[in-house]
Motif scaffolding. Structure first.
Motif, short mmCIF file in Angstrom:
data_model
loop_
_atom_site.label_atom_id
_atom_site.label_comp_id
_atom_site.label_asym_id
_atom_site.label_seq_id
_atom_site.Cartn_x
_atom_site.Cartn_y
_atom_site.Cartn_z
N GLY A 97 0.83 -1.19 0.00
CA GLY A 97 0.00 0.00 0.00
C GLY A 97 0.87 1.24 0.00
O GLY A 97 1.79 1.38 -0.80
N SER A 98 0.60 2.15 0.94
CA SER A 98 1.38 3.38 1.03
C SER A 98 2.56 3.26 1.99
O SER A 98 3.25 4.25 2.25
N GLY A 99 2.78 2.06 2.53
CA GLY A 99 3.86 1.88 3.49
C GLY A 99 4.84 0.80 3.08
O GLY A 99 4.84 0.32 1.95
N LYS A 100 5.69 0.42 4.03
CA LYS A 100 6.70 -0.62 3.82
C LYS A 100 6.58 -1.68 4.91
O LYS A 100 6.22 -1.38 6.04
N GLU A 101 6.92 -2.91 4.56
CA GLU A 101 7.07 -3.98 5.52
C GLU A 101 8.46 -4.57 5.37
O GLU A 101 8.94 -4.75 4.25
N ALA A 102 9.11 -4.87 6.49
CA ALA A 102 10.48 -5.38 6.47
C ALA A 102 10.58 -6.57 7.41
O ALA A 102 9.84 -6.68 8.39
N ASP A 103 11.51 -7.47 7.09
CA ASP A 103 11.76 -8.65 7.91
C ASP A 103 13.25 -8.77 8.18
O ASP A 103 14.09 -8.49 7.31
N PHE A 104 13.58 -9.21 9.39
CA PHE A 104 14.96 -9.49 9.75
C PHE A 104 14.97 -10.48 10.90
O PHE A 104 14.20 -10.34 11.86
N ASP A 105 15.82 -11.49 10.82
CA ASP A 105 15.97 -12.48 11.88
C ASP A 105 17.34 -12.31 12.52
O ASP A 105 18.36 -12.40 11.83
N PHE A 106 17.36 -12.06 13.83
CA PHE A 106 18.61 -11.92 14.56
C PHE A 106 19.11 -13.30 14.99
O PHE A 106 18.32 -14.18 15.33
N VAL A 107 20.43 -13.48 14.98
CA VAL A 107 21.06 -14.68 15.52
C VAL A 107 22.04 -14.22 16.60
O VAL A 107 23.04 -13.56 16.30
N LEU A 108 21.74 -14.52 17.86
CA LEU A 108 22.59 -14.10 18.97
C LEU A 108 23.58 -15.20 19.33
O LEU A 108 23.34 -16.38 19.10
N ASP A 109 24.68 -14.79 19.92
CA ASP A 109 25.72 -15.74 20.32
C ASP A 109 25.31 -16.41 21.63
O ASP A 109 25.89 -16.18 22.69
N VAL A 110 24.27 -17.21 21.53
CA VAL A 110 23.69 -17.90 22.68
C VAL A 110 23.62 -19.39 22.36
O VAL A 110 23.01 -19.77 21.35
N PRO A 111 24.25 -20.25 23.15
CA PRO A 111 24.14 -21.69 22.87
C PRO A 111 22.76 -22.19 23.21
O PRO A 111 21.98 -21.53 23.91
N GLY A 112 22.45 -23.36 22.73
CA GLY A 112 21.14 -23.92 23.04
C GLY A 112 20.91 -25.20 22.28
O GLY A 112 21.74 -25.63 21.47
N THR A 113 19.78 -25.81 22.54
CA THR A 113 19.40 -27.05 21.87
C THR A 113 18.48 -26.72 20.72
O THR A 113 17.52 -25.96 20.89
N PRO A 114 18.75 -27.22 19.51
CA PRO A 114 17.87 -26.93 18.38
C PRO A 114 16.48 -27.48 18.61
O PRO A 114 16.29 -28.42 19.37
N PRO A 115 15.48 -26.86 17.97
CA PRO A 115 14.12 -27.34 18.16
C PRO A 115 13.96 -28.76 17.67
O PRO A 115 14.65 -29.20 16.75
N PRO A 116 13.07 -29.54 18.29
CA PRO A 116 12.91 -30.94 17.89
C PRO A 116 12.38 -31.05 16.47
O PRO A 116 11.58 -30.23 16.03
N THR A 117 12.86 -32.07 15.74
CA THR A 117 12.41 -32.26 14.37
C THR A 117 11.94 -33.68 14.12
O THR A 117 11.72 -34.06 12.99
N THR A 118 11.80 -34.50 15.15
CA THR A 118 11.35 -35.88 14.97
C THR A 118 9.84 -35.91 14.96
O THR A 118 9.19 -35.57 15.95
N PRO A 119 9.22 -36.29 13.83
CA PRO A 119 7.77 -36.28 13.75
C PRO A 119 7.18 -37.52 14.38
O PRO A 119 7.88 -38.51 14.62
N PRO A 120 5.90 -37.52 14.67
CA PRO A 120 5.25 -38.74 15.16
C PRO A 120 5.25 -39.81 14.06
O PRO A 120 5.32 -39.50 12.88
N PRO A 121 5.19 -41.07 14.43
CA PRO A 121 5.21 -42.13 13.42
C PRO A 121 4.04 -42.00 12.45
O PRO A 121 2.95 -41.59 12.82
#
Length: 284
Positions: free
Chosen positions: A211-235
């Protein structure tokens, strides 16, 4: 608290570094194309709301910055002379009488393992439409926290220009109990990007006109350790798709009661099931 503000040398221009086509984050983002729900893969976030338009235009889907289990976090940049502490907590910097092009900035904050980070403090400040900073009050200044999905959204305007700099938005990001990242976000296609000595193309937002405006996207990645999100699906007892299989373009499988056709040759793995990897599989 430690403030990571050491400037990083940057190359002029808007060119992005070449990046691998497939990654954990790309596949999680791609899942948004296949499912409109906010959470996927047993709690992994739906990411980068620019992916669907980009895919429809046939463009390469490149996140900024890239996050692939161990890659560099979002680069820091200098604070500059106009930061003020104690900004008000708010998600909108627009006040009565505000002029300028409306802008909404949204995205997610991740740790180094690509796990989303909740309750991250994001403190934004920027110039007004004329390129001036409010050093008396708190116009165009405000802080907020990421939600449980690691998501944030800021309502503001496109900042104006001032001598020596390209168009930009300042931000400090701090995960609970972690050091502060101070950096800046940039707009693609700005003529001054090529002459601004501080500009870093790794900090370009994805910006589109709505329209008459703007939309923007940005994903930050911080120096923080952690466990990745689970990706094992149900059977799925009716599935013919199997992890650890080498698939070629044109191969057909069943998953979740639906048929799929392979688009790219790859070795399958947990998290890349057909409904969650539209870059690899098309529903037939």
């Amino acid at each position: 608290m430690t403030d990571e503000t050491t400037p990083r040398p940057s190359a002029p221009g808007d060119e992005r570094r070449d990046r691998p086509a497939l990654s954990r984050k790309n596949l999680l983002k791609g899942a948004l194309l296949a499912a409109p729900v906010p959470l996927l893969l047993g709690g992994a976030p739906a990411l980068a709301r620019t992916l669907r338009p980009a895919a429809e235009r046939g463009e390469r889907l490149a996140p900024t910055p890239y996050c692939d289990d161990g890659d560099d976090p979002t680069p820091p940049q200098m604070e500059g002379p106009y930061f003020k502490p104690n900004s008000p907590r708010r998600t909108s910097l627009v006040e009565p009488g505000t002029r300028g092009t409306p802008l909404t900035v949204g995205g997610y904050v991740f740790g180094r393992s690509c796990a989303p980070l909740a309750n991250v403090l994001l403190d934004f400040w920027q110039a007004d439409e004329n390129g001036a900073y409010d050093n008396v009050g708190h116009r165009f200044r405000g802080h907020q926290y990421t939600d449980a999905r690691g998501a944030f959204e800021l309502t503001t305007i496109v900042p104006g220009l001032y001598p020596g700099r390209t168009r930009h938005i300042h931000v400090k990001a701090q995960a609970p109990g972690r050091p502060v990242l101070t950096t800046q976000l940039y707009f693609p296609g700005e003529p001054r990007n090529a002459t601004d000595a501080i500009f870093d193309p790794a900090l370009l937002m994805t910006v589109r006109t709505v329209g008459s405006g703007k939309e923007a996207d940005f994903d930050f990645v911080l120096d923080v350790p952690g466990t990745p999100p689970p990706t094992t699906p149900p059977p799925d007892p009716g599935a013919t798709w199997r992890a650890g299989t080498d698939y070629r373009p044109g191969d057909r499988v069943a998953y979740g009661g639906a048929p799929y056709t392979c688009l790219q040759g790859h070795r399958s793995q947990a998290g890349w099931e057909p409904p969650n990897a539209p870059a690899l599989w098309r529903r037939s």
